[in-house]
Design a protein around this motif. Structure first.
Motif, PDB file in Angstrom:
ATOM      1  N   LEU A 242       3.576  -1.359 -10.344  1.00  0.00           N
ATOM      2  CA  LEU A 242       3.319  -0.111  -9.296  1.00  0.00           C
ATOM      3  C   LEU A 242       4.395   0.433  -8.214  1.00  0.00           C
ATOM      4  O   LEU A 242       3.917   0.720  -7.625  1.00  0.00           O
ATOM      5  CB  LEU A 242       2.156  -0.367  -7.200  1.00  0.00           C
TER       6      LEU A 242
ATOM      7  N   ARG B 140      -6.348   3.876  -7.930  1.00  0.00           N
ATOM      8  CA  ARG B 140      -6.256   2.948  -8.903  1.00  0.00           C
ATOM      9  C   ARG B 140      -7.033   1.487  -8.611  1.00  0.00           C
ATOM     10  O   ARG B 140      -7.407   0.325  -9.019  1.00  0.00           O
ATOM     11  CB  ARG B 140      -4.628   2.051  -9.381  1.00  0.00           C
TER      12      ARG B 140
ATOM     13  N   SER C  55       0.773  -1.521   0.055  1.00  0.00           N
ATOM     14  CA  SER C  55      -0.325   0.407   0.225  1.00  0.00           C
ATOM     15  C   SER C  55       0.226   0.949  -0.249  1.00  0.00           C
ATOM     16  O   SER C  55      -0.046   2.570  -0.057  1.00  0.00           O
ATOM     17  CB  SER C  55      -0.756  -0.153   0.961  1.00  0.00           C
TER      18      SER C  55
ATOM     19  N   LEU D 105      -2.407   4.794  -5.692  1.00  0.00           N
ATOM     20  CA  LEU D 105      -2.729   3.889  -5.689  1.00  0.00           C
ATOM     21  C   LEU D 105      -4.367   3.533  -5.145  1.00  0.00           C
ATOM     22  O   LEU D 105      -4.776   2.935  -5.506  1.00  0.00           O
ATOM     23  CB  LEU D 105      -1.942   3.023  -3.964  1.00  0.00           C
TER      24      LEU D 105
ATOM     25  N   THR E 220       5.072   4.260  -7.718  1.00  0.00           N
ATOM     26  CA  THR E 220       3.619   4.545  -7.272  1.00  0.00           C
ATOM     27  C   THR E 220       2.660   5.587  -5.491  1.00  0.00           C
ATOM     28  O   THR E 220       3.051   4.738  -5.333  1.00  0.00           O
ATOM     29  CB  THR E 220       2.398   4.004  -7.874  1.00  0.00           C
TER      30      THR E 220
END
Length: 240
Positions: free
Chosen positions: A70, A81, A53, A78, A73
């Protein structure tokens, strides 16, 4: 036909400072399933969710969500998305009302009409929250705070829910209700869940897949029913 993998983790290395906790973790979670990550304290379960995360930055490895890399990111992206993380301890803002806490989960969404529908759906799922929507976070019971943290994540309509120790400190009947709700969300909305849980029996009872971690590695990944029914595996890794 099996569902495509929503989450793919390859060779993930992460930790705190110079000390690695995760050591080349590989993991796949098909869309619309619940994967329960279990293992002893210190196995790296919470660190795994934090690395996925964006709470901590991995030192190496790859994380794919619906085929999209990811790495690098930002956390807010996140969320956009489709990833939501409910950390251990629930994270309810005690000075805000139930309604204000829930609305925080959808502040980033541009479709305001659907954000409103998502809020209404959460109140339908969690009737105690609907009755206490004007109460402050610190006025809620432990079970209600767990509902609120989960509901806030759901307002964002995630594809993937990372859920850390939802049963911590809760009465058995509340735990059973929470686990049943996860299965309901999977069946009704196609939500994919990566569940970290110390209550192994409850986790494996609701999960499709069981992932056993030990010393920062995945040592077993198998259908949850296999882990429940295999005495050797349970005795070796799960302690019952």
């Amino acid at each position: 036909m099996s569902a495509p993998d929503l989450l793919v983790v390859r060779g993930l290395v992460a930790g705190y400072g110079a000390t690695p906790v995760l050591r080349a973790v590989d993991l796949t979670v098909p869309a619309g399933t619940i994967a329960a990550v279990v293992g002893a304290n210190g196995a790296g379960k919470t660190t795994l969710l934090r690395a996925l995360s964006g709470m901590i930055r991995p030192a190496a490895g790859q994380v794919l969500l619906a085929g999209e890399d990811l790495r690098g990111t930002p956390v807010e992206q996140l969320v956009r998305r489709g990833m939501a993380h409910v950390p251990e301890g629930r994270g309810v803002i005690s000075e805000l009302t139930v309604d204000e806490n829930l609305r925080l989960g959808g502040l980033w969404r541009r479709d305001r009409a659907d954000a409103g529908r998502a809020l209404d759906e959460v109140y339908e799922l969690f009737e105690p929250l609907a009755r206490r929507r004007r109460h402050l976070g610190h006025q809620l019971s432990g079970g209600e705070r767990q509902m609120l943290a989960l509901g806030r994540a759901l307002v964002g309509r995630p594809r993937l829910l990372l859920l850390d120790e939802p049963s911590l400190g809760l009465a058995p009947r509340v735990v059973a209700r929470t686990m049943a709700l996860l299965r309901q969300l999977r069946d009704r909305t196609g939500l994919t869940v990566l569940l970290v849980e110390q209550n192994v029996r409850s986790a494996l009872a609701v999960a499709d897949q069981g992932v056993v971690m030990s010393l920062g590695r995945v040592v077993v990944a198998a259908p949850a029913a296999t882990l429940r029914d295999d005495d050797d595996l349970r005795h070796a890794y799960l302690g019952f």
